[in-house]
Design an enzyme around this catalytic site. Structure first.
Site, mmCIF file in Angstrom:
data_model
loop_
_atom_site.group_PDB
_atom_site.id
_atom_site.type_symbol
_atom_site.label_atom_id
_atom_site.label_comp_id
_atom_site.label_asym_id
_atom_site.label_seq_id
_atom_site.Cartn_x
_atom_site.Cartn_y
_atom_site.Cartn_z
ATOM 1 N N ARG A 185 30.207 47.487 6.678
ATOM 2 C CA ARG A 185 28.970 47.076 5.972
ATOM 3 C C ARG A 185 29.249 46.065 4.857
ATOM 4 O O ARG A 185 28.658 46.130 3.770
ATOM 5 C CB ARG A 185 28.235 48.291 5.380
ATOM 6 C CG ARG A 185 27.760 49.292 6.386
ATOM 7 C CD ARG A 185 26.673 48.746 7.327
ATOM 8 N NE ARG A 185 26.290 49.781 8.270
ATOM 9 C CZ ARG A 185 26.879 49.956 9.461
ATOM 10 N NH1 ARG A 185 27.836 49.149 9.870
ATOM 11 N NH2 ARG A 185 26.482 50.922 10.262
ATOM 12 N N SER A 235 19.289 53.752 6.543
ATOM 13 C CA SER A 235 20.201 54.578 5.741
ATOM 14 C C SER A 235 20.410 53.920 4.386
ATOM 15 O O SER A 235 20.793 52.755 4.313
ATOM 16 C CB SER A 235 21.555 54.715 6.431
ATOM 17 O OG SER A 235 21.415 55.503 7.575
ATOM 18 N N GLU A 305 23.974 51.281 0.585
ATOM 19 C CA GLU A 305 24.064 50.244 1.614
ATOM 20 C C GLU A 305 22.931 49.230 1.399
ATOM 21 O O GLU A 305 23.091 48.043 1.644
ATOM 22 C CB GLU A 305 23.923 50.900 2.996
ATOM 23 C CG GLU A 305 23.919 49.911 4.136
ATOM 24 C CD GLU A 305 23.857 50.584 5.506
ATOM 25 O OE1 GLU A 305 24.443 51.664 5.688
ATOM 26 O OE2 GLU A 305 23.209 50.001 6.391
HETATM 27 C C1 LIG Z 1 14.417 52.127 10.567
HETATM 28 C C2 LIG Z 1 15.681 51.366 10.242
HETATM 29 C C3 LIG Z 1 16.827 51.584 10.987
HETATM 30 C C4 LIG Z 1 18.005 50.888 10.683
HETATM 31 N N1 LIG Z 1 19.114 51.128 11.440
HETATM 32 C C5 LIG Z 1 20.249 50.467 11.150
HETATM 33 C C6 LIG Z 1 21.435 50.698 11.925
HETATM 34 O O1 LIG Z 1 21.453 51.453 12.887
HETATM 35 N N2 LIG Z 1 22.557 50.028 11.573
HETATM 36 C C7 LIG Z 1 22.585 49.159 10.526
HETATM 37 O O2 LIG Z 1 23.649 48.578 10.257
HETATM 38 N N3 LIG Z 1 21.484 48.918 9.789
HETATM 39 C C8 LIG Z 1 20.321 49.540 10.072
HETATM 40 N N4 LIG Z 1 19.206 49.296 9.323
HETATM 41 C C9 LIG Z 1 19.269 48.365 8.183
HETATM 42 C C10 LIG Z 1 18.929 46.894 8.524
HETATM 43 O O3 LIG Z 1 18.005 46.816 9.590
HETATM 44 C C11 LIG Z 1 20.176 46.087 8.867
HETATM 45 O O4 LIG Z 1 21.076 46.063 7.789
HETATM 46 C C12 LIG Z 1 19.836 44.642 9.262
HETATM 47 O O5 LIG Z 1 20.999 44.019 9.723
HETATM 48 C C13 LIG Z 1 19.272 43.831 8.094
HETATM 49 O O6 LIG Z 1 18.767 42.618 8.608
HETATM 50 P P1 LIG Z 1 17.548 41.859 7.903
HETATM 51 O O7 LIG Z 1 17.301 40.605 8.639
HETATM 52 O O8 LIG Z 1 16.395 42.761 7.753
HETATM 53 O O9 LIG Z 1 18.198 41.540 6.505
HETATM 54 P P2 LIG Z 1 17.474 41.569 5.093
HETATM 55 O O10 LIG Z 1 17.131 42.971 4.757
HETATM 56 O O11 LIG Z 1 16.393 40.559 5.063
HETATM 57 O O12 LIG Z 1 18.662 41.080 4.156
HETATM 58 C C14 LIG Z 1 19.811 41.869 3.959
HETATM 59 C C15 LIG Z 1 20.797 41.026 3.134
HETATM 60 O O13 LIG Z 1 21.216 39.930 3.936
HETATM 61 C C16 LIG Z 1 20.979 38.693 3.264
HETATM 62 N N5 LIG Z 1 20.615 37.718 4.292
HETATM 63 C C17 LIG Z 1 19.665 37.847 5.243
HETATM 64 N N6 LIG Z 1 19.660 36.768 6.039
HETATM 65 C C18 LIG Z 1 20.617 35.926 5.569
HETATM 66 C C19 LIG Z 1 21.083 34.633 5.963
HETATM 67 N N7 LIG Z 1 20.568 33.983 7.004
HETATM 68 N N8 LIG Z 1 22.090 34.078 5.251
HETATM 69 C C20 LIG Z 1 22.632 34.718 4.181
HETATM 70 N N9 LIG Z 1 22.218 35.930 3.763
HETATM 71 C C21 LIG Z 1 21.228 36.531 4.456
HETATM 72 C C22 LIG Z 1 19.853 38.984 2.278
HETATM 73 O O14 LIG Z 1 19.905 38.102 1.161
HETATM 74 C C23 LIG Z 1 20.156 40.417 1.875
HETATM 75 O O15 LIG Z 1 21.102 40.438 0.833
HETATM 76 C C24 LIG Z 1 18.015 49.968 9.613
HETATM 77 C C25 LIG Z 1 16.847 49.741 8.871
HETATM 78 C C26 LIG Z 1 15.685 50.428 9.183
HETATM 79 C C27 LIG Z 1 14.434 50.153 8.399
#
Ligand SMILES: Cc1cc2nc3c(=O)[nH]c(=O)nc-3n(C[C@H](O)[C@H](O)[C@H](O)COP(=O)(O)OP(=O)(O)OC[C@H]3O[C@@H](n4cnc5c(N)ncnc54)[C@H](O)[C@@H]3O)c2cc1C
Length: 312
Positions: A185, A235, A305
């Protein structure tokens, strides 16, 4: 509109006049409407570039207006502040081209492509090994930033290369995963100064039906074990070496513990859900309670996380 919003708007208008191409901008956008937690006050501006060139223009316009920038994908791992964000939040969700090459077993996608879409694209091309991405509700960029994972898979393990914008030099750089500081992570992108534009992932040759079945099984498992009917950011805490954090939370009797509208899920103790009207302050307070209780019971400091977006 305030002065900064006017300046930003002016720059976007100039770009439109010069190129005929428009960057979607929403002023005073409520971040609660854009995040999976349904929490967050207004952003001075939300910008939705649809390609790398527009992303550069958006960055330039924000700089011209004197606005700080926060980059978000699908905001599924972010807790926005109750006061919102005094600046521009650039969402990558409109940058979502995705294609697969069955021969090399690779999927090439833009940063804003949803991980489930990447997995589906791989499945259609008969590429196995990316099924675990199905159901993670984030984008490719957010997934790489977080080094997301599930069901034993981790995105860095499938990464062939990642292309990003170095915001200091303005250079577009393509790197292999060994140069990107991946750990559980965690990635080099957490140090800031780099915006992910896209990536190439590799799987292996597989059979379409069994890949699809695997994806459906993963999704069914999520529905059975996670509180998907409530807003959350997944999480909240990282695993602590040797422990399942959600089990520690459950053993500490914290399931159902609530502060305001934020509650430790009864279904999955690792999730904090927004059961209605939760504020970022509620979530933060609940997180502090959980951390304290886990330390008292086990003598370990668990880490978050989820990402706490700044106010400005
Ligand atoms: C119901 C649910 C289930 C989930 N299950 C999992 C799971 O099984 N495994 C897991 O690992 N995670 C899980 N997550 C967490 C999340 O979905 C992941 O971490 C996902 O990868 C985040 O992607 P995002 O586009 O939403 O990022 P965001 O939440 O928009 O951003 C996360 C971080 O990444 C940065 N960021 C985003 N895009 C870029 C870019 N293009 N360049 C530079 N920085 C960037 C942002 O600034 C921020 O700091 C879950 C979340 C939910 C709500």
């Amino acid at each position: 509109m305030n002065d900064r919003q006017r300046l930003l708007s002016e720059r976007l208008e100039e770009y439109k006049e010069q190129t005929g191409s428009e960057i979607c901008a929403r002023f005073d956008r409520m971040l609660s409407e854009c995040s999976s937690f349904h929490i967050g006050g207004p952003a001075e501006c939300a910008l939705y570039p649809s390609n790398a060139e527009q992303l550069r223009v958006a960055l330039d316009a924000a700089q011209y207006a004197g606005m700080p920038v926060f980059v978000a994908g699908n905001a599924s791992n972010v807790l926005f502040d109750d006061e919102g964000y005094r600046g521009a939040v650039i969402f990558t969700s409109a940058m979502h081209n995705t294609s697969a090459d069955s021969e090399s077993c690779t999927v090439t996608a833009d940063a804003g492509a949803m991980l489930s879409g990447v997995a589906a694209c791989a499945q259609r091309a008969g590429i196995a090994g990316l099924e675990y991405l199905h159901g993670i509700p984030g984008t490719l960029g957010g997934g790489i930033y977080m080094n997301c994972g599930a069901f034993g898979g981790q995105i860095s393990e499938n990464l062939v290369s990642c292309t990003y914008l170095d915001t200091e030099s303005g250079a577009v750089v393509t790197e292999t995963p060994d140069k990107l500081g991946f750990a559980y992570r965690s990635s080099i992108f957490m140090q800031g100064g780099r915006i992910i534009l896209g990536a190439v992932l590799r799987g292996e040759a597989g059979e379409r039906d069994s890949i699809k079945q695997q994806m459906e099984e993963h999704m069914a498992y999520r529905f059975g074990t996670q509180p998907l009917d409530f807003p959350s950011a997944g999480s909240v805490f990282k695993r602590y070496p040797g422990y399942y954090t959600s089990r520690l939370i459950e053993e500490a009797g914290l399931k159902g513990r609530a502060v305001g509208g934020a509650e430790v899920s009864l279904k999955h103790a690792g999730f904090i859900i927004n059961r209605g009207g939760a504020t970022a302050a509620d979530v933060r307070e609940l997180i502090d309670i959980i951390k304290d209780e886990i330390f008292r019971a086990n003598g370990i400091h668990i880490e978050c996380e989820i990402i706490f977006a700044p106010k400005a």
